[in-house]
Design a protein around this motif. Structure first.
Motif, short mmCIF file in Angstrom:
data_model
loop_
_atom_site.label_atom_id
_atom_site.label_comp_id
_atom_site.label_asym_id
_atom_site.label_seq_id
_atom_site.Cartn_x
_atom_site.Cartn_y
_atom_site.Cartn_z
N TRP A 154 50.89 1.93 4.93
CA TRP A 154 49.84 2.07 5.93
C TRP A 154 48.80 3.04 5.38
O TRP A 154 49.15 4.12 4.91
CB TRP A 154 50.40 2.62 7.25
N ASP A 155 47.56 2.65 5.43
CA ASP A 155 46.47 3.52 4.99
C ASP A 155 45.77 4.07 6.24
O ASP A 155 45.13 3.31 6.98
CB ASP A 155 45.48 2.73 4.13
N VAL A 156 45.93 5.35 6.47
CA VAL A 156 45.37 5.99 7.67
C VAL A 156 44.23 6.91 7.27
O VAL A 156 44.43 7.84 6.48
CB VAL A 156 46.46 6.81 8.42
N GLN A 157 43.05 6.64 7.79
CA GLN A 157 41.89 7.48 7.49
C GLN A 157 41.71 8.51 8.59
O GLN A 157 41.63 8.16 9.78
CB GLN A 157 40.63 6.63 7.36
N ILE A 158 41.64 9.77 8.18
CA ILE A 158 41.54 10.87 9.14
C ILE A 158 40.29 11.69 8.86
O ILE A 158 39.98 11.99 7.70
CB ILE A 158 42.78 11.78 9.05
N LYS A 159 39.57 12.03 9.92
CA LYS A 159 38.39 12.89 9.78
C LYS A 159 38.73 14.29 10.28
O LYS A 159 39.27 14.46 11.37
CB LYS A 159 37.22 12.32 10.57
N SER A 160 38.39 15.28 9.47
CA SER A 160 38.63 16.67 9.83
C SER A 160 37.47 17.19 10.69
O SER A 160 36.45 16.52 10.84
CB SER A 160 38.78 17.53 8.57
N GLY A 161 37.64 18.39 11.19
CA GLY A 161 36.60 18.97 12.03
C GLY A 161 35.29 19.20 11.32
O GLY A 161 34.22 19.23 11.94
N ASP A 162 35.33 19.32 9.98
CA ASP A 162 34.11 19.54 9.21
C ASP A 162 33.43 18.23 8.82
O ASP A 162 32.45 18.23 8.09
CB ASP A 162 34.39 20.37 7.96
N GLY A 163 33.98 17.10 9.32
CA GLY A 163 33.37 15.81 9.05
C GLY A 163 33.86 15.11 7.80
O GLY A 163 33.48 13.97 7.54
N ARG A 164 34.72 15.76 7.01
CA ARG A 164 35.23 15.13 5.81
C ARG A 164 36.37 14.17 6.14
O ARG A 164 37.08 14.35 7.12
CB ARG A 164 35.72 16.19 4.83
N THR A 165 36.51 13.16 5.30
CA THR A 165 37.56 12.16 5.53
C THR A 165 38.68 12.31 4.50
O THR A 165 38.46 12.73 3.37
CB THR A 165 37.00 10.74 5.44
N GLN A 166 39.87 11.94 4.94
CA GLN A 166 41.05 12.01 4.07
C GLN A 166 41.92 10.80 4.37
O GLN A 166 42.17 10.48 5.53
CB GLN A 166 41.85 13.28 4.35
N ASN A 167 42.36 10.11 3.32
CA ASN A 167 43.26 8.99 3.50
C ASN A 167 44.70 9.44 3.31
O ASN A 167 45.02 10.16 2.37
CB ASN A 167 42.94 7.88 2.51
N VAL A 168 45.54 9.01 4.22
CA VAL A 168 46.97 9.33 4.16
C VAL A 168 47.73 8.01 4.11
O VAL A 168 47.50 7.11 4.93
CB VAL A 168 47.41 10.15 5.39
#
Length: 205
Positions: A154-168
């Protein structure tokens, strides 16, 4: 403004027959009737978990992907009868079927997804535990990475509070979440603190 004018007119009418005291009472009564009930509750935008739940309640099955577009969630579901459905979930949590498609040839290809121990909802939970933030998309990925075997996750894209994205990436069998440095905005900027290429893992079991 209309309510104020209405109150003033009512008060003036009573004033002609009942005097100032009666007019004041009439104005207060009219104001009470005219004021609408105001709810103090503010509806929050539906998050990924809420969108998944609403979509599956509307169209039972297994989620293949879930993506946010503005205030709308697009959820692709494989129904219990094998039919694909695209469901939209608005910010109010209302789900609507936008289209369906049936292809019996895809059943074998989707067997791993349908039978996965870790579904999209569990993948969301595991990904957020590994990297807190706001889930923006969830996608089943079964690309052939090395030319000889299938690597599914599963590829989960998450956005942090600073607007940056991270894939998990979340393993569909073990539920282990792997924060992928190569997919993060931090990598592109050269600011990723994990410079040695090691991954941060989280096991949802």
């Amino acid at each position: 403004m209309k309510r104020t004018l209405y109150v003033s007119s009512a008060a003036a009418a009573v004033l002609l027959v009942g005097g100032p005291v009666a007019a004041a009472g009439a104005a207060a009564a009219d104001a009470g009737r005219a004021l609408p009930a105001v709810s103090t509750a503010v509806r929050a935008s539906v998050d990924a978990e809420g969108a998944a739940a609403a979509a599956l309640k509307h169209y039972p099955g297994v989620i293949e992907s879930l993506d946010k577009d503005g205030s709308t969630w697009h959820v692709n579901i494989i129904g219990k009868n094998g039919t694909y459905a695209e469901v939209e979930v608005g910010s109010d949590g209302k789900a609507t079927t936008r289209g369906t498609e049936r292809n019996d040839d895809d059943r074998n290809e989707n067997a791993a997804l349908v039978g996965a121990k870790v579904n999209a909802q569990k993948a969301i939970t595991a990904a957020l535990a590994a990297h807190p933030g706001t889930v923006w998309s969830v996608n089943w990925d079964d690309d052939d990475n090395d030319g000889s075997s299938q690597k599914r996750y599963w590829d989960v894209q998450i956005k942090s509070g600073d607007g940056r994205t991270q894939n998990v990436h979340v393993d569909p069998t073990s539920g282990k979440a792997t924060v992928s440095p190569s997919d993060s905005d931090e990598d592109e900027d050269g600011d990723d603190s994990d410079q040695n290429g090691s991954y941060e893992n989280y096991d949802s079991r």
